[in-house]
Design an enzyme around this catalytic site. Structure first.
Site, PDB file in Angstrom:
ATOM      1  N   GLY A  10       0.845  -1.310  -0.093  1.00 56.64           N
ATOM      2  CA  GLY A  10      -0.008   0.010  -0.061  1.00 56.64           C
ATOM      3  C   GLY A  10       0.879   1.318   0.054  1.00 56.64           C
ATOM      4  O   GLY A  10       1.881   0.965   0.054  1.00 56.64           O
ATOM      5  N   GLN A  11      -0.005   2.542  -0.124  1.00 59.94           N
ATOM      6  CA  GLN A  11       0.966   3.565  -0.156  1.00 59.94           C
ATOM      7  C   GLN A  11       1.836   3.962   1.118  1.00 59.94           C
ATOM      8  O   GLN A  11       3.030   4.266   0.843  1.00 59.94           O
ATOM      9  CB  GLN A  11       0.045   4.693  -0.214  1.00 59.94           C
ATOM     10  CG  GLN A  11      -1.041   4.994  -1.532  1.00 59.94           C
ATOM     11  CD  GLN A  11      -1.865   6.335  -1.692  1.00 59.94           C
ATOM     12  OE1 GLN A  11      -1.290   7.061  -2.342  1.00 59.94           O
ATOM     13  NE2 GLN A  11      -3.045   6.009  -1.057  1.00 59.94           N
ATOM     14  N   ASP A  36      -1.812 -13.489   5.785  1.00 57.96           N
ATOM     15  CA  ASP A  36      -3.350 -13.221   5.603  1.00 57.96           C
ATOM     16  C   ASP A  36      -3.621 -12.713   7.218  1.00 57.96           C
ATOM     17  O   ASP A  36      -3.617 -13.673   8.206  1.00 57.96           O
ATOM     18  CB  ASP A  36      -4.038 -14.473   5.172  1.00 57.96           C
ATOM     19  CG  ASP A  36      -5.588 -14.045   5.172  1.00 57.96           C
ATOM     20  OD1 ASP A  36      -6.006 -12.753   5.810  1.00 57.96           O
ATOM     21  OD2 ASP A  36      -6.344 -14.891   4.889  1.00 57.96           O
ATOM     22  N   TYR A  61      -8.746  -2.690   5.301  1.00 55.81           N
ATOM     23  CA  TYR A  61      -9.744  -2.831   4.009  1.00 55.81           C
ATOM     24  C   TYR A  61     -10.310  -1.261   3.801  1.00 55.81           C
ATOM     25  O   TYR A  61     -10.599  -0.927   5.055  1.00 55.81           O
ATOM     26  CB  TYR A  61     -10.736  -3.734   4.408  1.00 55.81           C
ATOM     27  CG  TYR A  61     -12.030  -3.690   3.296  1.00 55.81           C
ATOM     28  CD1 TYR A  61     -12.140  -5.013   2.731  1.00 55.81           C
ATOM     29  CD2 TYR A  61     -12.705  -2.679   3.142  1.00 55.81           C
ATOM     30  CE1 TYR A  61     -13.246  -4.940   1.754  1.00 55.81           C
ATOM     31  CE2 TYR A  61     -14.030  -2.839   2.192  1.00 55.81           C
ATOM     32  CZ  TYR A  61     -13.964  -4.022   1.397  1.00 55.81           C
ATOM     33  OH  TYR A  61     -15.240  -3.868   0.531  1.00 55.81           O
ATOM     34  N   THR A  62      -9.834  -0.644   2.795  1.00 53.99           N
ATOM     35  CA  THR A  62     -10.078   0.777   2.731  1.00 53.99           C
ATOM     36  C   THR A  62     -11.128   1.305   1.718  1.00 53.99           C
ATOM     37  O   THR A  62     -11.149   2.252   1.465  1.00 53.99           O
ATOM     38  CB  THR A  62      -8.850   1.660   2.417  1.00 53.99           C
ATOM     39  OG1 THR A  62      -8.205   1.210   1.254  1.00 53.99           O
ATOM     40  CG2 THR A  62      -7.775   1.442   3.759  1.00 53.99           C
ATOM     41  N   THR A 101      -8.067   6.093  11.521  1.00 54.66           N
ATOM     42  CA  THR A 101      -8.655   7.249  10.395  1.00 54.66           C
ATOM     43  C   THR A 101      -9.565   8.161  11.256  1.00 54.66           C
ATOM     44  O   THR A 101     -10.073   7.806  12.400  1.00 54.66           O
ATOM     45  CB  THR A 101      -9.525   6.499   9.469  1.00 54.66           C
ATOM     46  OG1 THR A 101     -10.189   7.240   8.554  1.00 54.66           O
ATOM     47  CG2 THR A 101     -10.716   5.449  10.018  1.00 54.66           C
ATOM     48  N   TYR A 125     -16.779   1.361   7.013  1.00 53.16           N
ATOM     49  CA  TYR A 125     -15.426   1.555   7.275  1.00 53.16           C
ATOM     50  C   TYR A 125     -14.961   2.117   8.574  1.00 53.16           C
ATOM     51  O   TYR A 125     -14.163   1.646   9.125  1.00 53.16           O
ATOM     52  CB  TYR A 125     -14.910   2.390   6.031  1.00 53.16           C
ATOM     53  CG  TYR A 125     -13.412   2.639   6.157  1.00 53.16           C
ATOM     54  CD1 TYR A 125     -12.397   1.634   6.042  1.00 53.16           C
ATOM     55  CD2 TYR A 125     -13.122   4.060   6.321  1.00 53.16           C
ATOM     56  CE1 TYR A 125     -11.023   2.086   6.250  1.00 53.16           C
ATOM     57  CE2 TYR A 125     -11.842   4.524   6.766  1.00 53.16           C
ATOM     58  CZ  TYR A 125     -10.874   3.441   6.370  1.00 53.16           C
ATOM     59  OH  TYR A 125      -9.468   3.859   6.767  1.00 53.16           O
ATOM     60  N   LYS A 129     -12.853   0.231  11.695  1.00 53.06           N
ATOM     61  CA  LYS A 129     -11.705   0.767  12.293  1.00 53.06           C
ATOM     62  C   LYS A 129     -11.713   1.017  13.680  1.00 53.06           C
ATOM     63  O   LYS A 129     -10.567   1.081  14.402  1.00 53.06           O
ATOM     64  CB  LYS A 129     -11.049   1.972  11.373  1.00 53.06           C
ATOM     65  CG  LYS A 129     -11.088   1.773   9.738  1.00 53.06           C
ATOM     66  CD  LYS A 129      -9.611   0.979   9.666  1.00 53.06           C
ATOM     67  CE  LYS A 129      -8.200   1.596  10.107  1.00 53.06           C
ATOM     68  NZ  LYS A 129      -7.148   0.655   9.779  1.00 53.06           N
ATOM     69  N   TRP A 150      -6.930  11.594   4.287  1.00 51.49           N
ATOM     70  CA  TRP A 150      -6.767  12.103   2.909  1.00 51.49           C
ATOM     71  C   TRP A 150      -5.433  11.807   2.463  1.00 51.49           C
ATOM     72  O   TRP A 150      -4.733  12.813   1.984  1.00 51.49           O
ATOM     73  CB  TRP A 150      -7.066  13.798   2.982  1.00 51.49           C
ATOM     74  CG  TRP A 150      -8.498  14.228   3.301  1.00 51.49           C
ATOM     75  CD1 TRP A 150      -9.375  13.589   4.017  1.00 51.49           C
ATOM     76  CD2 TRP A 150      -9.006  15.525   2.656  1.00 51.49           C
ATOM     77  NE1 TRP A 150     -10.621  14.294   4.138  1.00 51.49           N
ATOM     78  CE2 TRP A 150     -10.397  15.528   3.549  1.00 51.49           C
ATOM     79  CE3 TRP A 150      -8.610  16.556   2.109  1.00 51.49           C
ATOM     80  CZ2 TRP A 150     -11.188  16.455   3.336  1.00 51.49           C
ATOM     81  CZ3 TRP A 150      -9.661  17.571   1.835  1.00 51.49           C
ATOM     82  CH2 TRP A 150     -10.835  17.394   2.505  1.00 51.49           C
TER      83      TRP A 150
END
Length: 280
Positions: A10-11, A36, A61-62, A101, A125, A129, A150
């Site tokens: 991921g980023q 996993d 999971y985003t 988040t 979501y 979280k 963001w």
């Protein structure tokens, strides 16, 4: 220090591993192929074999809209997956950092959210979280919960890349103007997260680049800095319906970072400028 990082494809996970290695730490990055997180046995085995001093848990999971139709899958990853990792960290007596988040809050009002504000998620979501945050708090004392918002990075999809692509084929775009937050560059964020994991200043934190804008403002600044002539027309969230409800207020107080000796991140405009140079 040996640090185990989930979600390395991921980023953020990608940039965290880079930053750890730059500082001479040993980084062990895994993604779903290697571990996993929804499989407790796999999590226990892989982390024990790695024998790290700390875990930075970036995997999640985003897909916010898809989550509305996939509660159980989203919960398996964000809540149970996080709990699986927290339990192993407790057994090994190592510290854990959980990336959360602004979606754990209800998104109302205009006051910046404080790390210890009441959590009241708006969507699936955010709910899962939040459940991940609870899993950390119920299992560990040596933890960092770091809420971000963001996010954009070199590795993966994000709002900036979407805007740049749309700008190639459109001279006008409508973008939501009533959701306020702080764009955040994973390169800057990764540096802060590594600063934090090197300490034992545990607790809940907020971490975003400095400054506030709407998505509409953000889009305009992207086109301005990229020298693209695209008109951005503001619309309300009501005019641009999405499956999942989005927070209007994603302002987050970062005072706690400073109180604990951590540096605030640069302005989002500065981050955007560096990012555009990096991807061009």
């Amino acid at each position: 220090m040996k640090v185990f990082v989930t979600g390395v494809k991921g980023q953020l996970g990608h940039d965290v591993v880079d930053e750890l290695e730059k500082r001479g730490h040993e980084a062990i990055g895994v993604d779903i192929d290697e571990m996993d997180i929804t499989d407790a046995g796999s999590v226990d085995r892989v982390i024990r074999e790695a024998s790290p001093d700390a875990v930075i848990h970036c995997a999640a999971y985003t897909a916010v809209d898809a989550a509305e139709d996939n509660l159980e899958l989203c919960r398996r990853v964000n809540a149970y997956g996080t709990e699986n990792i927290a339990r192993v960290c407790r057994k090994l007596d190592i510290k854990m950092m959980y990336i959360s988040t602004d979606y754990v809050f209800n998104g109302q009002g205009t006051r910046p959210w404080e790390p210890d504000d009441e959590r009241e998620p708006l969507n699936v979501y955010g709910l899962t979280k939040y459940e991940g945050e609870l899993a950390i708090e119920q299992n560990l004392t040596k933890y960092f919960t770091v809420r971000i918002a963001w996010v954009f990075g070199v590795n993966g999809k994000n709002f900036i890349k979407t805007m740049l692509n749309l700008g190639k084929t459109h001279d006008k775009l409508t973008v939501v103007s009533d959701q306020i937050g702080s764009p955040t560059y994973t390169y800057d964020l990764a540096r802060l997260l590594v600063d934090m994991i090197e300490t034992d200043k545990y607790g809940r934190y907020h971490a975003t680049n400095e400054g506030l804008c709407s998505w509409c403002d953000f889009a305009r600044e992207i086109f301005k800095q990229a020298n693209m002539n695209v008109e951005v027309i503001p619309v309300t969230s009501a005019e641009y319906p999405a499956k999942a409800k989005r927070p209007m207020n994603s302002r987050m107080s970062k005072d706690k970072l400073e109180e604990n000796g951590f540096e605030r991140l640069p302005s989002w405009q500065d981050a955007l400028e560096r990012y555009l140079k990096e991807i061009q």
